[in-house]
Design a protein around this motif. Structure first.
Motif, PDB file in Angstrom:
ATOM      1  N   GLU A 182      23.307 -12.349 -11.972  1.00 47.14           N
ATOM      2  CA  GLU A 182      23.093 -10.955 -11.586  1.00 47.14           C
ATOM      3  C   GLU A 182      23.621 -10.009 -12.666  1.00 47.14           C
ATOM      4  OE1 GLU A 182      24.977 -10.597  -7.845  1.00 47.14           O
ATOM      5  OE2 GLU A 182      23.384 -11.623  -6.717  1.00 47.14           O
TER       6      GLU A 182
ATOM      7  N   LYS B 265      18.830  -1.176  -6.968  1.00 47.49           N
ATOM      8  CA  LYS B 265      19.001  -2.596  -7.260  1.00 47.49           C
ATOM      9  C   LYS B 265      20.367  -3.087  -6.796  1.00 47.49           C
ATOM     10  CE  LYS B 265      18.419  -5.956 -11.007  1.00 47.49           C
ATOM     11  NZ  LYS B 265      17.341  -6.673 -10.294  1.00 47.49           N
TER      12      LYS B 265
ATOM     13  N   THR C 297      20.374  -3.346  -3.045  1.00 47.69           N
ATOM     14  CA  THR C 297      19.642  -4.536  -2.599  1.00 47.69           C
ATOM     15  C   THR C 297      20.473  -5.796  -2.783  1.00 47.69           C
ATOM     16  OG1 THR C 297      17.563  -3.458  -3.236  1.00 47.69           O
ATOM     17  CG2 THR C 297      17.516  -5.850  -2.893  1.00 47.69           C
ATOM     18  N   GLU C 298      21.130  -5.916  -3.939  1.00 51.34           N
ATOM     19  CA  GLU C 298      21.970  -7.089  -4.179  1.00 51.34           C
ATOM     20  C   GLU C 298      23.153  -7.133  -3.218  1.00 51.34           C
ATOM     21  OE1 GLU C 298      23.098  -6.844  -8.214  1.00 51.34           O
ATOM     22  OE2 GLU C 298      21.126  -7.436  -9.016  1.00 51.34           O
TER      23      GLU C 298
ATOM     24  N   VAL D 216      21.953  -8.268   0.188  1.00 51.51           N
ATOM     25  CA  VAL D 216      21.625  -9.695   0.208  1.00 51.51           C
ATOM     26  C   VAL D 216      22.893 -10.545   0.203  1.00 51.51           C
ATOM     27  CG1 VAL D 216      20.573 -11.556  -1.136  1.00 51.51           C
ATOM     28  CG2 VAL D 216      19.376  -9.392  -0.856  1.00 51.51           C
ATOM     29  N   SER D 217      23.916 -10.091  -0.531  1.00 51.07           N
ATOM     30  CA  SER D 217      25.136 -10.887  -0.653  1.00 51.07           C
ATOM     31  C   SER D 217      26.012 -10.817   0.599  1.00 51.07           C
ATOM     32  CB  SER D 217      25.943 -10.435  -1.861  1.00 51.07           C
ATOM     33  OG  SER D 217      26.328  -9.076  -1.713  1.00 51.07           O
TER      34      SER D 217
END
Length: 422
Positions: free
Chosen positions: A9, A406, A409-410, A413-414
């Protein structure tokens, strides 16, 4: 697996930032003209939208006042009547103001590569007015405040005989303040233009600072200076200024703007790089350039071109320094050299006027036409810098929004994956 994913990432984010940096550098009028103009248009539209929404939120009184002003202006433009004379007068004042401001802008833009319009326009204008006032013994020579050197137009008083103005009012010495009052408006307007011309380096450096970069001009200033004593002196001054950049106070900016020096572009870039507030930088620059420096330059020109005042200054200086060893003998030669420089300037002006009147019939290319063309080219360069900077600012905002999305979003998700059983 966790550290591997995190490293991936970080690598993707660094690649995205590098891509954004390259896109910003390529977004110029020369490399991507259509995209740059498109982003500039979007930025202007966004700014107008914010301005209109802000105005609409202010209340009904401001809306009514703006509508009345717009309606009155349209009515005056498209109807005939006694107001036409006053409207033409207003348009002359607008042309006069824009002309001198644009000359000031052209003098200071381009990191020192701008045209020296004080030497080309304002200085000769003040000199010719002073000489004419001394010859005629009066200062009321202008038919209007805008009766100055303009584009494709010379002042009406330049070719008139002194008898057309009336008998002399001042028979001995014309007060310095009287001459200064007659030329101070155009001088201040020119000074305002020079202050406006210092804004592009400030904005470019501030935009680079916001994106985490250092503007290339801070590294390129040394390359523009030749070798020698001047080079070493300027480099030492630059190092001192950069080492004290955190102390760029209002007073320091004012002092740097009040005298002609090659370091003010660097000071402007440092102010942008270290996020000095805009109004602090601009007000100090405006006072220094439009009031202090212009007064110094105009005073020098008036003193040199006023024979009566120059003789008075010569006598006072010789009297003041008569007891200083070695100085009293130097002053007369210095004053005589200044007088010779003034005589050469006047003879060159007369010769240029005579040659232009003879050769103007054969061909239209003249010295004034060439210089006016160069001035407009510098103005176009200034506009291009503004367009490029605005477009890059709009793109930078879009890039920051993309990075924020971004990251969100990361993060989303994490967060669920962190709650899974190990």
């Amino acid at each position: 697996m966790g550290p591997t994913v995190g490293a991936g990432e970080d690598k993707a984010m660094s690649e995205l930032r590098e891509k954004h940096r390259v896109d910003l550098e390529k977004l110029t009028i020369t490399s991507r003209p259509f995209k740059t103009l498109a982003f500039f248009g979007l930025a202007i539209a966004q700014s107008l939208e914010r301005t209109c929404s802000s105005v609409l939120k202010k209340g009904s009184r401001l809306k009514i006042a703006m509508l009345l002003v717009a309606a009155t202006w349209v009515l005056l433009l498209f109807t005939d009547g006694l107001h036409e004379k006053h409207l033409q007068e207003l348009l002359w004042y607008v042309r006069f103001g824009l002309w001198w401001i644009i000359l000031g802008v052209a003098s200071s833009i381009g990191l020192g590569s701008g045209l020296h319009t004080f030497i080309m326009y304002l200085g000769p204008h003040v000199a010719l007015f002073t000489i004419k006032a001394v010859q005629c013994g009066r200062v009321d020579l202008k038919s209007a405040p805008y009766d100055t050197i303009l584009l494709k137009r010379s002042p009406s008083w330049l070719e008139k005989d002194c008898l057309q103005f009336g008998p002399p009012i001042y028979h001995e010495t014309i007060p310095f303040s009287k001459i200064l009052q007659e030329v101070c408006l155009e001088a201040v307007l020119w000074g305002i233009g020079t202050a406006l011309g210092e804004l592009p380096p400030y904005f470019l450096s501030r935009a680079a600072s916001m994106s985490g970069r250092v503007i290339d001009g801070l590294e390129d200033l040394d390359a523009s200076i030749s070798e020698g004593f001047l080079s070493s002196t300027l480099r030492q001054a630059k190092r001192w200024l950069m080492s004290h950049s955190q102390h760029l106070s209002f007073t320091l900016i004012l002092l740097l703007a009040s005298v002609p020096n090659p370091l003010f572009d660097l000071a402007g870039m440092l102010c942008g790089q270290f996020n000095v507030p805009f109004w602090k930088f601009f007000l100090a620059t405006l006072i220094g350039k439009a009031i202090v420096k212009v007064c110094i330059q105009t005073t020098l020109v008036i003193t040199l071109c006023n024979n009566q005042l120059l003789d008075l200054v010569e006598k006072r200086l010789i009297w003041a320094f008569s007891n200083v060893p070695g100085v009293a003998s130097v002053l007369p030669s210095l004053v005589s050299k200044l007088k010779m420089a003034k005589i050469k300037f006047l003879s060159a002006h007369v010769a240029a006027s005579a040659s232009s009147s003879v050769k103007g019939k054969k061909w239209n290319l003249s010295f004034s036409l060439v210089w006016n063309t160069l001035v407009w080219l510098m103005v176009v360069n200034f506009i291009i810098q503004i367009v490029t900077s605005t477009a890059q600012g709009y793109l930078r905002t879009q890039q920051e929004q993309e990075i924020s999305k971004k990251l969100e979003t990361e993060l989303s998700v994490s967060e669920p994956s962190s709650g899974l059983p190990k």
